[in-house]
Design a protein around this motif. Structure first.
Motif, PDB file in Angstrom:
ATOM      1  N   LEU A  85       1.098  -1.652  -0.153  1.00  0.00           N
ATOM      2  CA  LEU A  85      -0.262   0.329   0.190  1.00  0.00           C
ATOM      3  C   LEU A  85       0.352   0.779   0.091  1.00  0.00           C
ATOM      4  O   LEU A  85       0.403   2.273  -1.100  1.00  0.00           O
ATOM      5  N   ASP A  86       2.178   1.433   0.785  1.00  0.00           N
ATOM      6  CA  ASP A  86       2.696   2.267   1.099  1.00  0.00           C
ATOM      7  C   ASP A  86       3.382   2.429  -0.627  1.00  0.00           C
ATOM      8  O   ASP A  86       3.380   3.715  -0.969  1.00  0.00           O
ATOM      9  N   ASP A  87       3.870   1.426  -1.029  1.00  0.00           N
ATOM     10  CA  ASP A  87       4.285   1.909  -2.916  1.00  0.00           C
ATOM     11  C   ASP A  87       3.315   2.393  -3.557  1.00  0.00           C
ATOM     12  O   ASP A  87       3.580   3.528  -4.628  1.00  0.00           O
ATOM     13  N   LEU A  88       2.259   1.769  -3.576  1.00  0.00           N
ATOM     14  CA  LEU A  88       1.570   2.316  -4.080  1.00  0.00           C
ATOM     15  C   LEU A  88       1.209   3.892  -3.873  1.00  0.00           C
ATOM     16  O   LEU A  88       0.735   4.473  -5.256  1.00  0.00           O
ATOM     17  N   GLU A  89       0.757   4.300  -2.905  1.00  0.00           N
ATOM     18  CA  GLU A  89       0.663   5.192  -2.568  1.00  0.00           C
ATOM     19  C   GLU A  89       1.385   6.546  -3.421  1.00  0.00           C
ATOM     20  O   GLU A  89       1.398   6.967  -3.276  1.00  0.00           O
ATOM     21  N   ASP A  90       3.675   5.686  -3.383  1.00  0.00           N
ATOM     22  CA  ASP A  90       3.762   6.653  -3.589  1.00  0.00           C
ATOM     23  C   ASP A  90       4.069   6.919  -4.863  1.00  0.00           C
ATOM     24  O   ASP A  90       4.477   7.750  -5.535  1.00  0.00           O
ATOM     25  N   LYS A  91       4.172   5.486  -5.687  1.00  0.00           N
ATOM     26  CA  LYS A  91       3.336   5.776  -7.322  1.00  0.00           C
ATOM     27  C   LYS A  91       2.465   6.626  -7.936  1.00  0.00           C
ATOM     28  O   LYS A  91       2.591   7.392  -8.538  1.00  0.00           O
ATOM     29  N   ILE A  92       1.787   6.272  -7.190  1.00  0.00           N
ATOM     30  CA  ILE A  92       0.090   7.765  -7.125  1.00  0.00           C
ATOM     31  C   ILE A  92       1.134   8.673  -6.905  1.00  0.00           C
ATOM     32  O   ILE A  92       0.412   9.801  -7.724  1.00  0.00           O
ATOM     33  N   ARG A  93       1.311   8.982  -6.288  1.00  0.00           N
ATOM     34  CA  ARG A  93       1.791  10.647  -5.958  1.00  0.00           C
ATOM     35  C   ARG A  93       3.383  11.261  -6.648  1.00  0.00           C
ATOM     36  O   ARG A  93       3.116  12.237  -7.022  1.00  0.00           O
ATOM     37  N   GLN A  94       3.757   9.956  -7.558  1.00  0.00           N
ATOM     38  CA  GLN A  94       4.614  10.457  -8.109  1.00  0.00           C
ATOM     39  C   GLN A  94       4.350  11.045  -9.579  1.00  0.00           C
ATOM     40  O   GLN A  94       4.145  11.824 -10.249  1.00  0.00           O
ATOM     41  N   SER A  95       2.944  10.027  -9.832  1.00  0.00           N
ATOM     42  CA  SER A  95       2.363  10.174 -11.218  1.00  0.00           C
ATOM     43  C   SER A  95       1.419  11.356 -11.060  1.00  0.00           C
ATOM     44  O   SER A  95       1.376  12.505 -12.289  1.00  0.00           O
ATOM     45  N   THR A  96       0.459  11.529  -9.860  1.00  0.00           N
ATOM     46  CA  THR A  96       0.213  12.886  -9.791  1.00  0.00           C
ATOM     47  C   THR A  96       0.899  14.018  -9.650  1.00  0.00           C
ATOM     48  O   THR A  96       0.238  14.552 -10.397  1.00  0.00           O
ATOM     49  N   GLY A  97       1.352  14.161  -9.024  1.00  0.00           N
ATOM     50  CA  GLY A  97       2.970  15.564  -9.145  1.00  0.00           C
ATOM     51  C   GLY A  97       3.312  15.572 -10.264  1.00  0.00           C
ATOM     52  O   GLY A  97       3.180  17.161 -10.942  1.00  0.00           O
ATOM     53  N   ASP A  98       3.773  15.122 -11.252  1.00  0.00           N
ATOM     54  CA  ASP A  98       3.989  14.732 -12.762  1.00  0.00           C
ATOM     55  C   ASP A  98       2.696  15.783 -13.349  1.00  0.00           C
ATOM     56  O   ASP A  98       3.712  16.344 -14.252  1.00  0.00           O
ATOM     57  N   LEU A  99       1.493  15.567 -13.345  1.00  0.00           N
ATOM     58  CA  LEU A  99       0.630  16.266 -13.994  1.00  0.00           C
ATOM     59  C   LEU A  99       0.674  16.807 -13.493  1.00  0.00           C
ATOM     60  O   LEU A  99       0.519  17.959 -14.203  1.00  0.00           O
ATOM     61  N   LEU A 100       0.426  17.329 -11.559  1.00  0.00           N
ATOM     62  CA  LEU A 100       0.355  18.707 -11.131  1.00  0.00           C
ATOM     63  C   LEU A 100       0.958  19.827 -11.576  1.00  0.00           C
ATOM     64  O   LEU A 100       1.099  20.634 -12.314  1.00  0.00           O
ATOM     65  N   GLY A 120       0.150  23.166 -14.054  1.00  0.00           N
ATOM     66  CA  GLY A 120       0.962  24.430 -13.359  1.00  0.00           C
ATOM     67  C   GLY A 120       1.448  24.949 -14.194  1.00  0.00           C
ATOM     68  O   GLY A 120       0.815  26.375 -14.120  1.00  0.00           O
ATOM     69  N   ALA A 121       2.238  24.756 -15.216  1.00  0.00           N
ATOM     70  CA  ALA A 121       3.019  25.224 -15.877  1.00  0.00           C
ATOM     71  C   ALA A 121       1.653  25.888 -16.813  1.00  0.00           C
ATOM     72  O   ALA A 121       2.162  26.751 -17.756  1.00  0.00           O
ATOM     73  N   ASP A 122       0.966  25.346 -18.152  1.00  0.00           N
ATOM     74  CA  ASP A 122       0.197  25.507 -18.329  1.00  0.00           C
ATOM     75  C   ASP A 122      -1.012  26.123 -17.713  1.00  0.00           C
ATOM     76  O   ASP A 122      -0.763  27.412 -19.263  1.00  0.00           O
ATOM     77  N   LEU A 123      -1.089  26.565 -16.508  1.00  0.00           N
ATOM     78  CA  LEU A 123      -1.760  28.010 -16.146  1.00  0.00           C
ATOM     79  C   LEU A 123      -1.478  28.937 -15.931  1.00  0.00           C
ATOM     80  O   LEU A 123      -1.637  29.967 -15.922  1.00  0.00           O
ATOM     81  N   GLU A 124       0.266  28.783 -15.647  1.00  0.00           N
ATOM     82  CA  GLU A 124       1.035  29.950 -15.608  1.00  0.00           C
ATOM     83  C   GLU A 124       1.040  30.352 -17.355  1.00  0.00           C
ATOM     84  O   GLU A 124       0.820  31.538 -17.132  1.00  0.00           O
ATOM     85  N   ARG A 125       1.630  30.126 -17.980  1.00  0.00           N
ATOM     86  CA  ARG A 125       1.319  29.991 -19.229  1.00  0.00           C
ATOM     87  C   ARG A 125      -0.269  31.131 -19.667  1.00  0.00           C
ATOM     88  O   ARG A 125      -0.686  32.256 -20.029  1.00  0.00           O
TER      89      ARG A 125
END
Length: 124
Positions: free
Chosen positions: A65-80, A84-89
């Protein structure tokens, strides 16, 4: 569940890799492997006592479960980060457009100041 995360799997292990677990993003246990030597007879006896097995399984599942949480956080962080870059533009383009509107719009003329009109009393 988010389709982007549907194929993510968290994995974890315990008892020196003899117990392994895999969980999906829905939190359900997808796979549990317990090596036969964990409770089976070996030349040195079982690797662990039966009473220790549930605790070791919990460790493997929680690690997954910890490993899954890290993977989701990592993929969501990339998306966010991308969002954020799109919003700035978009914000920069909006501010530029507002500046252009202010540059080409004539300034409003000040409103005329009216003198107070005397009010006549109705008393005689």
């Amino acid at each position: 569940m988010d389709e982007a995360h549907a194929d993510l799997t968290g994995t974890g292990e315990a008892a020196n890799g003899l117990i392994r677990a895999a969980v999906g993003p829905d939190g359900r246990l997808r796979d549990l492997y317990v090596h036969p030597q964990v409770l089976g007879a070996t030349p040195y006896g079982p690797v662990m006592e039966a009473c220790d097995l549930p605790e070791e399984i919990k460790k493997a599942v929680n690690a997954a479960l910890d490993d899954l949480e890290d993977k989701i956080r990592q993929s969501t962080g990339d998306l966010l980060g991308e969002l954020g870059a799109d919003l700035e533009r978009v914000t920069e383009n909006f501010e530029r457009a507002i500046d252009q509107i202010h540059r080409y719009r004539p300034s409003p003329k000040p409103a005329a100041v009216l003198a107070p009109v005397p009010v006549r009393g109705s008393g005689s």
